[in-house]
Design a protein around this motif. Sequence first.
Motif, PDB file in Angstrom:
ATOM      1  N   VAL A 116       0.855  -1.195   0.000  1.00 15.95           N
ATOM      2  CA  VAL A 116       0.000   0.000   0.000  1.00 15.95           C
ATOM      3  C   VAL A 116       0.889   1.242   0.000  1.00 15.95           C
ATOM      4  O   VAL A 116       1.828   1.352   0.795  1.00 15.95           O
ATOM      5  N   ARG A 117       0.582   2.157  -0.904  1.00 15.65           N
ATOM      6  CA  ARG A 117       1.360   3.393  -1.008  1.00 15.65           C
ATOM      7  C   ARG A 117       0.806   4.454  -0.051  1.00 15.65           C
ATOM      8  O   ARG A 117      -0.406   4.634   0.045  1.00 15.65           O
ATOM      9  N   HIS A 118       1.708   5.151   0.626  1.00 17.33           N
ATOM     10  CA  HIS A 118       1.338   6.187   1.574  1.00 17.33           C
ATOM     11  C   HIS A 118       1.986   7.492   1.133  1.00 17.33           C
ATOM     12  O   HIS A 118       3.224   7.563   1.015  1.00 17.33           O
ATOM     13  N   PHE A 119       1.170   8.503   0.874  1.00 15.32           N
ATOM     14  CA  PHE A 119       1.706   9.806   0.503  1.00 15.32           C
ATOM     15  C   PHE A 119       1.946  10.616   1.764  1.00 15.32           C
ATOM     16  O   PHE A 119       1.043  10.791   2.597  1.00 15.32           O
ATOM     17  N   LEU A 120       3.181  11.097   1.921  1.00  9.34           N
ATOM     18  CA  LEU A 120       3.590  11.842   3.106  1.00  9.34           C
ATOM     19  C   LEU A 120       3.757  13.316   2.776  1.00  9.34           C
ATOM     20  O   LEU A 120       4.231  13.679   1.701  1.00  9.34           O
ATOM     21  N   TYR A 121       3.381  14.146   3.711  1.00  8.59           N
ATOM     22  CA  TYR A 121       3.469  15.587   3.516  1.00  8.59           C
ATOM     23  C   TYR A 121       3.599  16.218   4.898  1.00  8.59           C
ATOM     24  O   TYR A 121       3.077  15.679   5.881  1.00  8.59           O
ATOM     25  N   GLY A 122       4.300  17.339   4.991  1.00  8.48           N
ATOM     26  CA  GLY A 122       4.416  17.980   6.288  1.00  8.48           C
ATOM     27  C   GLY A 122       5.098  19.322   6.233  1.00  8.48           C
ATOM     28  O   GLY A 122       5.552  19.780   5.184  1.00  8.48           O
ATOM     29  N   ASP A 123       5.172  19.941   7.403  1.00  9.74           N
ATOM     30  CA  ASP A 123       5.800  21.255   7.523  1.00  9.74           C
ATOM     31  C   ASP A 123       7.314  21.160   7.594  1.00  9.74           C
ATOM     32  O   ASP A 123       8.017  22.152   7.449  1.00  9.74           O
ATOM     33  N   GLY A 124       7.818  19.983   7.832  1.00  9.65           N
ATOM     34  CA  GLY A 124       9.260  19.791   7.918  1.00  9.65           C
ATOM     35  C   GLY A 124       9.585  18.317   7.971  1.00  9.65           C
ATOM     36  O   GLY A 124       8.696  17.465   8.070  1.00  9.65           O
ATOM     37  N   ALA A 125      10.870  17.997   7.927  1.00  5.59           N
ATOM     38  CA  ALA A 125      11.304  16.600   7.887  1.00  5.59           C
ATOM     39  C   ALA A 125      10.844  15.822   9.109  1.00  5.59           C
ATOM     40  O   ALA A 125      10.606  14.615   9.039  1.00  5.59           O
ATOM     41  N   ASP A 126      10.698  16.510  10.232  1.00  2.41           N
ATOM     42  CA  ASP A 126      10.285  15.836  11.459  1.00  2.41           C
ATOM     43  C   ASP A 126       8.772  15.783  11.605  1.00  2.41           C
ATOM     44  O   ASP A 126       8.263  15.241  12.593  1.00  2.41           O
ATOM     45  N   ASP A 127       8.064  16.366  10.661  1.00  2.00           N
ATOM     46  CA  ASP A 127       6.604  16.429  10.776  1.00  2.00           C
ATOM     47  C   ASP A 127       5.917  15.825   9.559  1.00  2.00           C
ATOM     48  O   ASP A 127       4.772  16.157   9.266  1.00  2.00           O
ATOM     49  N   LEU A 128       6.597  14.947   8.832  1.00  2.00           N
ATOM     50  CA  LEU A 128       5.957  14.264   7.713  1.00  2.00           C
ATOM     51  C   LEU A 128       4.846  13.367   8.247  1.00  2.00           C
ATOM     52  O   LEU A 128       5.057  12.588   9.177  1.00  2.00           O
ATOM     53  N   ARG A 129       3.669  13.481   7.641  1.00  5.66           N
ATOM     54  CA  ARG A 129       2.516  12.719   8.099  1.00  5.66           C
ATOM     55  C   ARG A 129       1.872  11.981   6.934  1.00  5.66           C
ATOM     56  O   ARG A 129       1.978  12.393   5.787  1.00  5.66           O
TER      57      ARG A 129
END
Length: 218
Positions: free
Chosen positions: A116-129
């Motif tokens: 299953v593919r999960h697309f990650l996005y966030g405000d910074g490298a430590d906050d990828l969700r």
Amino acid sequence: MNRRPILSIAAPIALLGLSAGAAGAQQGATLPTTADTAGAFADTARAPDPTASVTSATCDGDVEYCPSGAQLRVDRSFSGYPIDSRAADAGSGLRPIDDEPCIPDEGCERRDAAGVRHFLYGDGADDLRVMIKTVEASEFEGRPIGALDIGTARDQSEVMARVRRFLPDVAFDCDPSLVSGNVGPVECGATLNPGWVEIGFDHDGRLLRVRFDGYQFI
């Protein structure tokens, strides 16, 4: 528990088939195209009603991401890495599909052990969700798809029968006027709360992909 703001879903931004306005909003960001991962749909897509109520036992007034019971069930059916959870908490459970670096404000895809593919996005490298989950039918040849309890079904009629049994209280439709192009030339979809699901088929009614957006985040 405080979270970063979740932006309004009142005016979805088209990121696939990029319009000039959307391209400007993304400042030229290049998103993966294999799973059509983007943060929003075109105006014809099934984005949720921003005024709809959200009810969940986990909602205490301080949590901004507050999924409905139906959305939680959909989320669990795709994978054990929940929407809005930090990618860092998944450890090695989410693996890069390619060797590309993950640029937080452009996003990237990671795949779990099931595929299953999960697309990650966030405000910074430590906050990828985790924001979007996608199943590519071609990557599940000869094995069942857990998402939406699709199992080994691949023809549209059987896929939708199984999906509707899995979510009997959620209205799915296959209106050709609501095709966003995110998952295929033929699409069936449903609004959850606060996310949405799209199921794509080819013109022969064969399953192409299944996509679950947790919420509007761009």
